[in-house]
Design a protein around this motif. Structure first.
Motif, PDB file in Angstrom:
ATOM      1  N   THR A 133       0.989  -1.032   0.232  1.00  0.00           N
ATOM      2  CA  THR A 133       0.233  -0.112  -0.071  1.00  0.00           C
ATOM      3  C   THR A 133       1.091   1.539  -0.088  1.00  0.00           C
ATOM      4  O   THR A 133       0.361   2.393  -0.151  1.00  0.00           O
ATOM      5  N   GLY A 134       1.946   0.902   0.208  1.00  0.00           N
ATOM      6  CA  GLY A 134       2.823   2.089   0.452  1.00  0.00           C
ATOM      7  C   GLY A 134       3.644   2.741   1.446  1.00  0.00           C
ATOM      8  O   GLY A 134       3.885   3.415   2.587  1.00  0.00           O
ATOM      9  N   ALA A 135       2.816   1.676   2.988  1.00  0.00           N
ATOM     10  CA  ALA A 135       2.861   1.485   4.260  1.00  0.00           C
ATOM     11  C   ALA A 135       4.568   1.444   4.230  1.00  0.00           C
ATOM     12  O   ALA A 135       4.527   1.041   4.486  1.00  0.00           O
ATOM     13  N   HIS A 136       4.244   2.540   5.478  1.00  0.00           N
ATOM     14  CA  HIS A 136       5.424   1.600   6.415  1.00  0.00           C
ATOM     15  C   HIS A 136       5.925   0.487   7.048  1.00  0.00           C
ATOM     16  O   HIS A 136       6.955   0.367   6.374  1.00  0.00           O
ATOM     17  N   THR A 137       4.961   0.438   7.503  1.00  0.00           N
ATOM     18  CA  THR A 137       4.407  -0.407   8.575  1.00  0.00           C
ATOM     19  C   THR A 137       3.237  -0.746   8.610  1.00  0.00           C
ATOM     20  O   THR A 137       2.447  -0.401   8.620  1.00  0.00           O
ATOM     21  N   SER A 138       2.654  -2.601   8.096  1.00  0.00           N
ATOM     22  CA  SER A 138       1.147  -3.237   8.470  1.00  0.00           C
ATOM     23  C   SER A 138       1.377  -3.977   9.730  1.00  0.00           C
ATOM     24  O   SER A 138       2.289  -4.166  10.629  1.00  0.00           O
ATOM     25  N   ALA A 139       0.443  -3.781  10.340  1.00  0.00           N
ATOM     26  CA  ALA A 139      -0.248  -3.715  11.429  1.00  0.00           C
ATOM     27  C   ALA A 139      -1.449  -4.541  10.789  1.00  0.00           C
ATOM     28  O   ALA A 139      -1.883  -4.423  10.237  1.00  0.00           O
ATOM     29  N   MET A 140      -2.005  -5.833  11.563  1.00  0.00           N
ATOM     30  CA  MET A 140      -3.072  -6.611  11.510  1.00  0.00           C
ATOM     31  C   MET A 140      -3.156  -7.299  13.010  1.00  0.00           C
ATOM     32  O   MET A 140      -2.289  -6.726  13.943  1.00  0.00           O
ATOM     33  N   ILE A 141      -5.075  -6.919  13.079  1.00  0.00           N
ATOM     34  CA  ILE A 141      -5.544  -7.505  13.987  1.00  0.00           C
ATOM     35  C   ILE A 141      -5.747  -8.990  14.306  1.00  0.00           C
ATOM     36  O   ILE A 141      -6.652  -8.721  12.792  1.00  0.00           O
ATOM     37  N   LEU A 142      -5.827  -9.952  15.343  1.00  0.00           N
ATOM     38  CA  LEU A 142      -6.626 -10.952  15.222  1.00  0.00           C
ATOM     39  C   LEU A 142      -7.473 -10.615  16.897  1.00  0.00           C
ATOM     40  O   LEU A 142      -7.135 -10.597  17.530  1.00  0.00           O
ATOM     41  N   SER A 143      -8.345 -11.492  16.060  1.00  0.00           N
ATOM     42  CA  SER A 143      -9.788 -10.814  17.393  1.00  0.00           C
ATOM     43  C   SER A 143     -10.013 -12.890  18.302  1.00  0.00           C
ATOM     44  O   SER A 143     -10.343 -13.669  17.607  1.00  0.00           O
ATOM     45  N   LEU A 144     -10.147 -12.501  19.597  1.00  0.00           N
ATOM     46  CA  LEU A 144     -10.448 -13.788  20.140  1.00  0.00           C
ATOM     47  C   LEU A 144     -11.851 -14.813  19.058  1.00  0.00           C
ATOM     48  O   LEU A 144     -11.203 -15.581  19.383  1.00  0.00           O
ATOM     49  N   PRO A 145     -12.708 -14.019  20.181  1.00  0.00           N
ATOM     50  CA  PRO A 145     -13.439 -14.891  18.423  1.00  0.00           C
ATOM     51  C   PRO A 145     -12.974 -15.410  17.201  1.00  0.00           C
ATOM     52  O   PRO A 145     -13.624 -16.467  16.711  1.00  0.00           O
ATOM     53  N   GLU A 146     -12.674 -15.232  16.706  1.00  0.00           N
ATOM     54  CA  GLU A 146     -11.845 -15.320  15.463  1.00  0.00           C
ATOM     55  C   GLU A 146     -11.469 -16.969  15.537  1.00  0.00           C
ATOM     56  O   GLU A 146     -11.026 -17.359  14.555  1.00  0.00           O
TER      57      GLU A 146
END
Ligand SMILES: Nc1nc2c(ncn2[C@@H]2O[C@H](COP(=O)(O)OP(=O)(O)O)[C@@H](O)[C@H]2O)c(=O)[nH]1
Ligand SMILES: [Mg+2]
Length: 227
Positions: A133-146
């Motif tokens: 995407t051109g971002a300097h850093t990518s972060a992701m989320i995983l939530s407990l119900p998944e």
């Protein structure tokens, strides 16, 4: 029989995307602006984490948010109500953001006077990880119900992100979710990944996340002023 030519369009598209993404990254870096790409499945808590991050950091850092959704501007409205500049990108059915869409979002948002721009990618655990995407850093989320098996089922996003937020830890008493098992799967895929268990609802663990983000911002600020 006629001859059939096979043209690999995907490779050409990805190559052009990588070039555009590199140009965005360099331009923002020279200004000292940090672009964070935030990804997850729908409902894991991207907008909630952005709102909590705005609450914690908008007093000290100049923030803007680019929201992406297939078809609605609800998230951008929630962020704008929290008091920061927000732009909504409608992807018209596309399940990811690419660099040209981000470039449009940046020009609509106005990127000149910001320290941090957060990009809320389209809710999807697969496609967004394929596009720079051109971002300097990518972060992701995983939530407990998944469920804790997601790093093994969807390894690409876990391999290409630098930080993992494990959200909704307030469900810990209700859900059978083994955070250590997730840490272990992630260590195998991506040993340098930062892992931040937290709850946007209770606020537990949020300070570790915002502390990490502020370290990224200070570093980017220094890089910008050294240019
Ligand atoms: N229990 C709980 N619910 C949360 C938490 N974070 C977000 N939610 C809820 O999860 C739902 C989806 O959150 P949202 O931020 O819109 O997710 P997004 O689709 O990834 O942007 C909303 O109902 C939120 O209130 C949390 O830490 N704990
Ligand atoms: Mg959202």
């Amino acid at each position: 029989m006629g001859r059939v030519n096979l043209i690999q369009v995907k490779e050409g598209i990805l190559e052009e995307n990588t070039r555009q993404a590199g140009a965005i990254r360099d331009r923002l870096r020279r200004r000292g602006t940090f672009l964070l790409n935030l990804m997850s499945s729908p409902g894991a808590g991207k907008t909630s984490l952005i709102l909590e991050t705005v609450r914690a950091l908008a007093g000290s850092w100049r923030m803007g948010v680019i929201e992406a959704d297939i078809d609605s501007s609800l998230d951008a409205e929630r962020v704008a109500e929290a008091g920061v500049r927000a732009t909504q990108l409608g992807t018209g059915g596309l399940c990811h953001l690419d660099a040209s869409m981000v470039a449009q979002g940046l020009s609509a948002l106005g990127e000149e006077d910001l320290d941090l721009i957060i990009l809320e990618n389209v809710g999807n655990l697969v496609c967004p990880a394929e596009f720079d995407t051109g971002a300097h850093t990518s972060a992701m989320i995983l939530s407990l119900p998944e469920g804790e098996d997601k790093p093994r089922k969807y390894p690409l996003m876990f391999s290409t992100s630098q930080a993992l937020v494990i959200n909704k830890t307030d469900y810990m008493a209700l859900e059978e979710f083994d955070i250590e098992a997730v840490r272990e799967s992630v260590r195998k895929l991506n040993p340098d990944m930062g892992v931040f268990p937290l709850s946007c609802r209770s606020g537990e663990g949020l300070a570790d996340w915002t502390g990490w983000l502020e370290r990224c911002l200070r570093e980017q600020n220094r890089a910008g002023s050294a240019e």
